[in-house]
Structure formats: C-alpha cells, structure tokens
Design a protein around this motif. Structure first.
Motif, PDB file in Angstrom:
ATOM      1  N   UNK A  86       0.794  -1.284   0.124  1.00 25.83           N
ATOM      2  CA  UNK A  86       0.019   0.205   0.003  1.00 25.83           C
ATOM      3  C   UNK A  86       0.834   1.381  -0.119  1.00 25.83           C
ATOM      4  N   UNK A  87       2.259   1.145  -0.004  1.00 27.28           N
ATOM      5  CA  UNK A  87       3.237   2.219  -0.269  1.00 27.28           C
ATOM      6  C   UNK A  87       3.090   2.796   1.288  1.00 27.28           C
ATOM      7  N   UNK A  88       2.822   2.095   2.237  1.00 29.33           N
ATOM      8  CA  UNK A  88       3.052   2.426   3.668  1.00 29.33           C
ATOM      9  C   UNK A  88       4.580   2.092   4.057  1.00 29.33           C
ATOM     10  N   UNK A  89       5.010   2.907   4.826  1.00 28.75           N
ATOM     11  CA  UNK A  89       6.376   3.161   5.331  1.00 28.75           C
ATOM     12  C   UNK A  89       6.385   2.159   6.766  1.00 28.75           C
ATOM     13  N   UNK A  90       7.275   1.036   7.018  1.00 29.79           N
ATOM     14  CA  UNK A  90       7.228   0.484   8.437  1.00 29.79           C
ATOM     15  C   UNK A  90       8.881   0.477   8.643  1.00 29.79           C
ATOM     16  N   UNK A  91       8.643   1.143  10.005  1.00 30.54           N
ATOM     17  CA  UNK A  91      10.372   1.061  10.516  1.00 30.54           C
ATOM     18  C   UNK A  91      10.285   0.147  11.912  1.00 30.54           C
ATOM     19  N   UNK A  92      10.981  -1.070  11.799  1.00 29.07           N
ATOM     20  CA  UNK A  92      10.747  -2.016  13.029  1.00 29.07           C
ATOM     21  C   UNK A  92      11.943  -1.796  14.023  1.00 29.07           C
TER      22      UNK A  92
END
Length: 618
Positions: A86-92
């Motif tokens: 969905x073009x969402x950015x994740x930072x784990x």
C-alpha cells in the motif's frame, strides 16, 4: 557542498544534504531509507520521530503529538525499513514497529514481544504481502495485511540461538539463519533448508550470502580473493545462492563489517561501510577477485542504503550528517555535447549503415559508428539552421526543415543543397515520410503534402475533405488505417470515406488541447504527449483514456517525444527523461545527475533504430 571524484574510469559525485538546522538538532538513529518515489526517510533519537526528505525540504512525522521528550537510542539499520504493497512505510524496532502513512501525515504503532537476544532487526515481505520481522528472538514476528500479529517459530530454533533474517533475494524469497542453520520463509511459515556446517566446515558462523553469480562466477564453489587474500565460498543449488566467508581478521580493514547489512552491489562494484569508511571495491567475476579501488573517509560511523529501482544513488548517513553519493551511470552517452561546446540539438535520423545525422541550430552533423560526430559540410552554407530531418531510403537525399522560410533538400553524395521556399507565414511543425515520393508536412496552417519530384507543397486532401487551418504537430497512421492528428486544437481523426473530425465530438470527456506528439504502441493504443498536461493514454477500440501526470510519476508535464522499447515507454520532457515499465506500471526518472547531457529536451528530438537516442538541449 559538492565533491566529484573519478575511480577507475567511474565518475562519482558526493553531495552533503542540508538536513540539520537551528530548529532540528536531533541526531540520526537510523540508516537512510529510500522509498519508491525517491524520498529519503530517517529516524531521530526521539521515539516515533521521523523525517521525509525530498532533496531540499524536510517533512516531519511524529507518533507522539505532545511536547514531551521521548528519547529512543535504538538504531534502525537499512534492513529495518520497508515499503509495503500500500506504499506505507514501516520502521521495525525490537519490540514495536512504526507505520507511516505519508499522504495522511500519520504515524501508527504495533507492539510485539521480543527476547532481546541481539539488537538487530530485519523486516521483509513475502509473496502474500505478509511482513516478517526478526527481532533478536527464537521466533519471527508475522504481521498480516490486516495487521494481525503472531509469533512463528521452528523446532530447530532453541538453545538461546536467535533466528535472523539476512537477505531478501531478487526473486522475493526471504532467507534467514540461526547459527549454521539456514531457513527460507514464505506465507506458509519458516522452512529449514540446510546446515552449512555439514556441507563445508570451512564456512564460519558469521557467513553472508548473495544471489548466485552476484559477485563471483555463477554456479561455482571454491575460493575468492579479497585484496589478494583467499576466502571460502560455496554454491547452494536448492536456493540458488552463494555463501561466503567474508574478511574479518585483524589484517583486513573491514574488521567490523557485516556484509549482510552494510554492503551494496551496484553493477560491478561492491560498496562496504565499515565504521567511518566507505570502501569501493571492483568485482571481477571471471577471476573471482574483489579489489578495493578507493576509500571515502567520513568523520563518524556511517551506514549506507539505496533503492533497487534507483541503484546509482547511495545515501550515506552518520549520526548528524547525510550525504548522497551519485554513481554516474554509463547508460547515457553524450553524442554531441562537450565540456567546451554545447549544441542546440534538434532532429536525428540514421542511414542504412547506422550513421547518425543530427540537426542543430549551428549546422548539420554526422556521426559514423563509434566515431566522434563531425560537422557535415554543405556547399554554400556555414552553420546553417536545421530542425526536423527526414532521410530518403536510398541514403542520398536528406530533407531538413528550418521552421519558417524553406525546406532544405541536401544531396549527401555531392554535399549540395536546394532551398524549397515555403508560403509566406508558413511554419513547419512536423515532417515525416508518407510515400517514397511524398512527405507529410504538419504546419501552422494545416496538414500538407510535399511532392519530392515536383517539390510542390499542397494541402492534404482525402476523399474530398481537408483538415483546415489548424496547427498540426504530429500524425500517426494506426494499424486499422485510421489517421490520428495531434494539433493545438486537440486530437483529430480521419477515417476512410469520412471527414476529419475532432475526437472530442465522439468522446466529449476527452478535453485535451495543445497536443505535441503521438505514438501508437504495439497493441494499437495511443500515447499522446501534451503541452502541460502530461501523457494521455487512449484505447481507440473502447474510447477509454487515462491521464498520467507528474503526480503519477512523470518527470514533467510537457512531453517532447515518445519512444517504445520491448519493456518500456520512454518520455522526453521539458525537465528530465521518464521510463515507464509496461509490465509493472512503474516510473523511473532520469536527470542530468543521472548522466543526461541536460534536463531540458527539445520537441520532436527523439529517434530510435538499433539503439535508442534522445537529443536534449543544453
């Protein structure tokens, strides 16, 4: 601040990005992450605090909206970032992941358990768009597209030995390791592949891996040399990867370098970040040798990152600095643009021997294969103005327009020319071969025909119909026999036995004027370049159309030329070159910093034969 360097024939430009100021004194707590739109993301040492950088401006994203300080010393490596379907950015992080929805300026958070056996995280996406996170535990965190969180483990994961994702292959397969055990991950879970120690006891537990043939000879096992010292590697056929011991002993500069997280391969170069140094290494897959050819030194410890769609940009981040290293590619070769002289280049054609003839406002040039272009001298003419070119199939006569006044008929064998005078106020906007003895002439006064034998220019009449006094900039004859004409007044259509009509009369929603160029693709669809409204895609069979603009990924909305290759469509514009992947629907943008002679292209200055040529104005 801009630095330029040349390493073994390869040009580089290192530029510092101005991202810290009196209002933003927070330190970096992450490697840079480059999303698919070329934005650069980074985290600060405040918990849930992120920035998006476009090369000039920063946009802040915050999870905490209050003014309290929420310190966070966890460092996000380049592998801790991902952009989902969905073009969402994740930072784990170890115990949580931040989810950034860029267009809504929204930051959410998901929390999950961790055993904290290490401080490294890695986030990856499987074939069903599930996200997998290794976070220093004997299990992986799985997050489904609807954001349900589960722990997934494997019977071999025990004895306080964490499982660590170490690479996502080009085919999308996720590879993880735990000690000597190697696993692959898909939507079905964690699958054991092999124990490396049982295959080869020379491989050390801190091994790394690359795709088969990435840095050594394909399908091979043995030893490779790094700066003249030998190290073991083996080929795993089942996963189609190669496992490497990497330099880690005291005599090697790369004492703390982990090739899994601090290495990038771009073309035939291996880039390694180690402490405050960036090592640039040449890969020779024929001899299985890797040699350090240059080193860039920084003040503080660095990390490196890039995006696979834009591999020639490497972002280098320290605790308080961000640099962009441009690897100037060899995809674009300057044909008639030099450091000491820039020509206003226009039309281009090639003869049967693949020699190029190039029109400029300073004369006509010829480039023979693999030679430097030279001015093609025409008797009685010095630095003549040329715009559009058409070459007869026998390679003897070249037709060149000069916008107003006349059309030049150049004999390439005798180097002589004849000027064919144009009607008063007549401007040539378009020229193309119609028949062996006729040329299409698009003009500010309508559509005309030039008879090559009589050298007469007359309005084009078909079935007793005439287009009229309309400025014509492009024409294409479809596979079904229809003629499509791009004009300043919109798109016109001529069908056999019928009058010329404005396409808007049969498709009222098609409200586009000032059309500059047309291209019919291999499927019979039309791609229409406009003067300020981007590209219009039209399916003539269904009359369905779609407008693509800068907001969709174009480099600019003024389209100068359209060419098609097997995999892509190429659009030259008033600012940059755009490549549109026909299969993936993905835009890639190229500018002067990518190797173009200039960002601004000229109208109709596009030509394709064996290779693709775009002529840009400097």
């Amino acid at each position: 601040m801009l630095f330029t360097v040349c390493v073994s024939g390869q040009d580089y430009a290192l530029k510092e990005a101005q991202i810290r100021d009196g209002f933003n004194t927070y330190l970096f707590s992450s490697s840079a992450f480059v999303d698919n739109s070329r934005f650069v993301w980074y985290a600060t040492n405040r918990d849930g605090d992120f920035y998006r950088f476009d090369g000039k401006n920063k946009l802040r994203y915050q999870f905490y909206k209050d003014g309290n300080s929420h310190d966070d010393n966890f460092y996000l490596s380049k592998n801790a970032w991902i952009q989902d379907h969905n073009n969402t950015i994740w930072a784990a992080e170890l115990d949580k992941a931040y989810i950034i929805t860029a267009d809504k300026l929204q930051v959410d958070r998901i929390q999950y358990p961790t055993e904290k056996l290490s401080s490294k995280t890695f986030i990856a996406k499987d074939e069903m768009d599930n996200l997998w996170i290794s976070n220093g535990s004997r299990y992986l965190i799985k997050i489904t597209p609807d954001r349900k969180v589960t722990q997934v483990t494997h019977p071999l994961l025990k004895d306080k030995q964490e499982i660590e994702i170490i690479r996502v292959l080009n085919n999308g397969r996720i590879i993880a390791k735990s000690g000597y055990n190697l696993f692959y991950i898909d939507s079905g879970g964690i699958h054991f592949s092999v124990n490396i120690h049982t295959l080869d006891k020379e491989i050390n537990p801190e091994f790394t891996l690359f795709e088969n043939g990435k840095i050594v000879t394909e399908n091979s096992s043995g030893y490779y040399k790094f700066n003249n010292r030998s190290y073991k590697y083996i080929y795993l056929k089942g996963l189609d990867i190669q496992i490497f011991n990497y330099p880690y002993d005291e005599t090697c500069y790369l004492g703390s370098c982990n090739w899994s997280s601090r290495a990038l391969v771009v073309d035939s170069k291996l880039y390694l970040a180690d402490d405050s140094n960036l090592f640039i290494n040449q890969i020779n897959k024929k001899t299985n040798e890797i040699t350090t050819i240059d080193t860039l030194h920084f003040k503080k410890q660095i990390s490196i990152a890039n995006n696979k769609h834009y591999p020639n940009f490497i972002w280098i981040s320290g605790y308080d600095e961000l640099f962009k290293l441009l690897i100037i590619p060899n995809n674009f070769k300057r044909k008639l643009q030099f450091d000491d002289k820039q020509y206003s280049t226009r039309g281009i054609v090639s003869d049967s021997k693949n020699n190029l003839f190039i029109a400029t406002y300073e004369g006509l040039f010829k480039q023979e294969k693999d030679k430097k272009p030279e001015q093609f001298l025409v008797k009685g003419e010095k630095n003549g103005l040329y715009d559009i070119l058409v070459l007869d199939k026998n390679d003897s006569i070249l037709w060149g327009s000069q916008e107003y006044h006349w059309i030049k008929k150049v004999n390439l064998l005798t180097h002589t020319k004849k000027d064919i005078e144009l009607p008063k106020g007549f401007k040539v906007e378009y020229m193309k071969e119609k028949l062996p003895d006729e040329l299409w002439i698009g003009s500010n006064k309508g559509l005309y025909i030039l008879n090559k034998k009589t050298e007469e220019i007359n309005p084009y009449v078909e079935d007793g119909y005439y287009l009229g006094n309309i400025s014509v900039l492009s024409l294409t004859e479809g596979k079904d026999g229809k003629k499509w004409i791009a004009t300043r007044d919109g798109l016109f259509l001529k069908e056999k036995g019928k009058d010329f009509i404005n396409y808007k009369s049969i498709n009222p929603a098609f409200d586009y004027k000032s059309l500059l160029t047309l291209h019919e693709d291999e499927k019979g669809n039309l791609w229409i370049g406009t003067d300020g409204r981007g590209i219009v895609f039209l399916d003539p069979k269904t009359n369905w159309f779609k407008n693509l603009t800068q907001s969709d990924g174009l480099s600019n909305n003024i389209i100068c030329g359209i060419l098609e290759s097997k995999e892509a469509l190429w659009f030259s514009t008033y600012y940059g070159l755009t490549r549109f992947d026909k299969q993936k629907g993905f835009f890639a943008l190229y500018y002067k910093e990518d190797g173009l002679a200039d960002n601004e292209f000229n109208l109709r200055s596009a030509y394709k034969k064996m290779r693709m040529h775009f002529i840009s104005e400097a």
